[in-house]
Scaffold this motif. Structure first.
Motif, PDB file in Angstrom:
ATOM      1  N   GLY A   1      -9.337  -8.445 -52.249  1.00 12.78           N
ATOM      2  CA  GLY A   1      -8.863  -8.149 -53.627  1.00 12.78           C
ATOM      3  C   GLY A   1      -8.320  -9.527 -54.125  1.00 12.78           C
ATOM      4  O   GLY A   1      -8.387  -9.519 -55.516  1.00 12.78           O
TER       5      GLY A   1
ATOM      6  N   GLY B   1      -5.950  -1.480 -56.315  1.00 14.86           N
ATOM      7  CA  GLY B   1      -5.171  -2.466 -55.593  1.00 14.86           C
ATOM      8  C   GLY B   1      -3.817  -2.710 -56.471  1.00 14.86           C
ATOM      9  O   GLY B   1      -3.730  -2.356 -57.333  1.00 14.86           O
TER      10      GLY B   1
ATOM     11  N   PRO C   1      -5.692  -4.090 -50.507  1.00 15.24           N
ATOM     12  CA  PRO C   1      -6.000  -4.969 -51.650  1.00 15.24           C
ATOM     13  C   PRO C   1      -4.977  -5.298 -52.437  1.00 15.24           C
ATOM     14  O   PRO C   1      -4.140  -4.590 -53.042  1.00 15.24           O
TER      15      PRO C   1
ATOM     16  N   SER D   1     -12.557  -0.772 -52.466  1.00 20.95           N
ATOM     17  CA  SER D   1     -11.658  -1.884 -52.534  1.00 20.95           C
ATOM     18  C   SER D   1     -10.908  -1.761 -51.124  1.00 20.95           C
ATOM     19  O   SER D   1     -10.146  -2.559 -50.574  1.00 20.95           O
TER      20      SER D   1
ATOM     21  N   GLN E   1     -14.465 -11.673 -56.861  1.00 20.54           N
ATOM     22  CA  GLN E   1     -13.193 -10.827 -55.977  1.00 20.54           C
ATOM     23  C   GLN E   1     -13.822 -10.719 -54.775  1.00 20.54           C
ATOM     24  O   GLN E   1     -14.882 -10.396 -54.365  1.00 20.54           O
TER      25      GLN E   1
END
Length: 398
Positions: A180, A135, A392, A359, A70
């Protein structure tokens, strides 16, 4: 090895356990029983690992996971995606799901995996084992009447088998700029090429003098109200503005057949900025979750803004992994991170809270306002700078 002597958690042993796992998944996800074997073959073809939890001598729960990555801060962080979580109906309400996830996460951490991710059917279960929101996934629905582009400077043609390496490279170059997005493996690419519940996806690419600049995969389905079609994109990537306009022109060329096109992604898709009018709707579909399995490894693997330097003193709590408990210093120098134990613990948070901070889903100030993070003003400013970036998002499901 039969079910009574097999380890309590591991791959299914024999046809009886395979059938039991398939039955649990079918009931958990409301699939017809005959779809169980097809589901298992589909995830195995994508490289997923199927695991079962045995309790009382029989299969009580299932989980599948698969390796990918990711993108955070321009770097691909190793990630294991969790899917196919199901508990036998007779075992529900007895903590079986929690034991399943705890055991699965222990196995993954022992293998050196820094992050695990999933789309939750229910949040309390996953929060109990350390997952948290990190996200979003949105549906973007555009009226074809608003796609009045006439971009023809790039050539467009169907994707051939020989084009796939170039397509994968274009996706990777685009995803690296996002926050993300998945660094796709076989399982996710299979879902792009053969979207679940959709007709066949047809691929088209656009290319210029330097090669492929963008592509899409498109399925056509009859709209609910009659003979008109709806276009569904399982993938849409443009590396250049010209590629974006060429792909939008191609979609708009379907105006005589279809009224709308739909794809998935983030709330602020740059292609929407190219439209003359706001002839589109953006709808939130899901919020995905992350679990930081190895705090130092995850923080060090992530990318940070080039030219950025700073130090953040963390104090982390983790109910499942003692190795994650305690104080850590995240030191970033010109975008490169190192993590060492110790420090002053100026920012206190649970490992769950670390997921949306990591994130960039929620700012440090927002997490403090929610009462899940304690920090002084200097630490808040440092964390805001270190974890800043675009919201994200993720176009893919798993």
């Amino acid at each position: 090895m039969d079910a009574t002597t097999a380890p309590q958690f591991g791959p299914p042993q024999g046809e009886q356990e395979l059938a039991a796992a398939e039955d649990i998944v079918c009931q958990a996800f409301a699939m017809p029983p005959e779809e169980g074997p097809a589901w298992r073959k589909r995830i195995e073809a994508g490289g997923a690992q199927l695991r079962v939890l045995r309790e009382g001598g029989s299969v009580a729960a299932t989980v599948a996971h698969f390796s990918m990555g990711q993108w955070f801060g321009g770097r691909s962080v190793p990630l294991v995606g969790i899917a196919g979580v199901g508990v036998a109906p007779a075992r529900r309400g007895q903590g079986t799901g929690t034991r399943l996830m705890q055991t699965c996460l222990r196995e993954l951490r022992a293998q050196g995996v820094p992050l695990a991710g999933l789309y939750p059917a229910t949040q309390p279960l996953y929060r109990r084992v350390g997952f948290e929101q990190a996200g979003s996934r949105h549906e973007i629905r555009v009226q074809l009447s608003g796609l009045d582009f006439q971009e023809r400077s790039l050539s467009l043609r169907p994707i051939q088998e020989a084009d796939l390496p170039a397509i994968h490279d274009v996706y990777r170059r685009h995803a690296q700029r996002q926050q993300g997005w998945l660094d796709r493996g076989t399982y996710i690419w299979n879902r792009v090429l053969r979207p679940r519940g959709e007709p066949t996806a047809y691929g088209y690419l656009v290319e210029g003098h330097a090669g492929v600049e963008g592509y899409l995969y498109l399925s056509r389905r009859v709209a609910p109200h009659g003979l008109r079609q709806e276009l569904s994109l399982s993938d849409l990537v443009a590396l250049t503005p010209a590629a974006g306009r060429r792909l939008l022109s191609f979609i708009g060329d379907h105006r005589s057949l279809a009224d709308e096109v739909v794809w998935r992604g983030g709330a602020a898709d740059p292609l929407l900025f190219l439209l003359r009018e706001q002839t589109y709707q953006v709808k939130h579909l899901f919020t995905w979750m992350l679990r930081v399995l190895d705090v130092p490894a995850a923080l060090q693997a992530r990318g940070y803004l080039a030219g950025l330097s700073g130090a953040l003193h963390l104090e982390v709590d983790d109910d499942l992994f003692p190795e994650n408990r305690g104080r850590f210093v995240l030191e970033v120098e010109n975008g490169e991170a190192e993590v060492r134990p110790g420090g002053d613990g100026d920012m206190k948070l649970h490992v769950r809270t670390l997921a949306p901070l990591y994130s960039g889903f929620l700012s440090p100030a927002a997490l403090q306002a929610a009462g899940v993070l304690e920090a002084d003003d200097v630490s808040l400013r440092t964390a805001t700078a270190l974890f800043s970036g675009p919201p994200p998002a993720m176009p893919d499901m798993y």
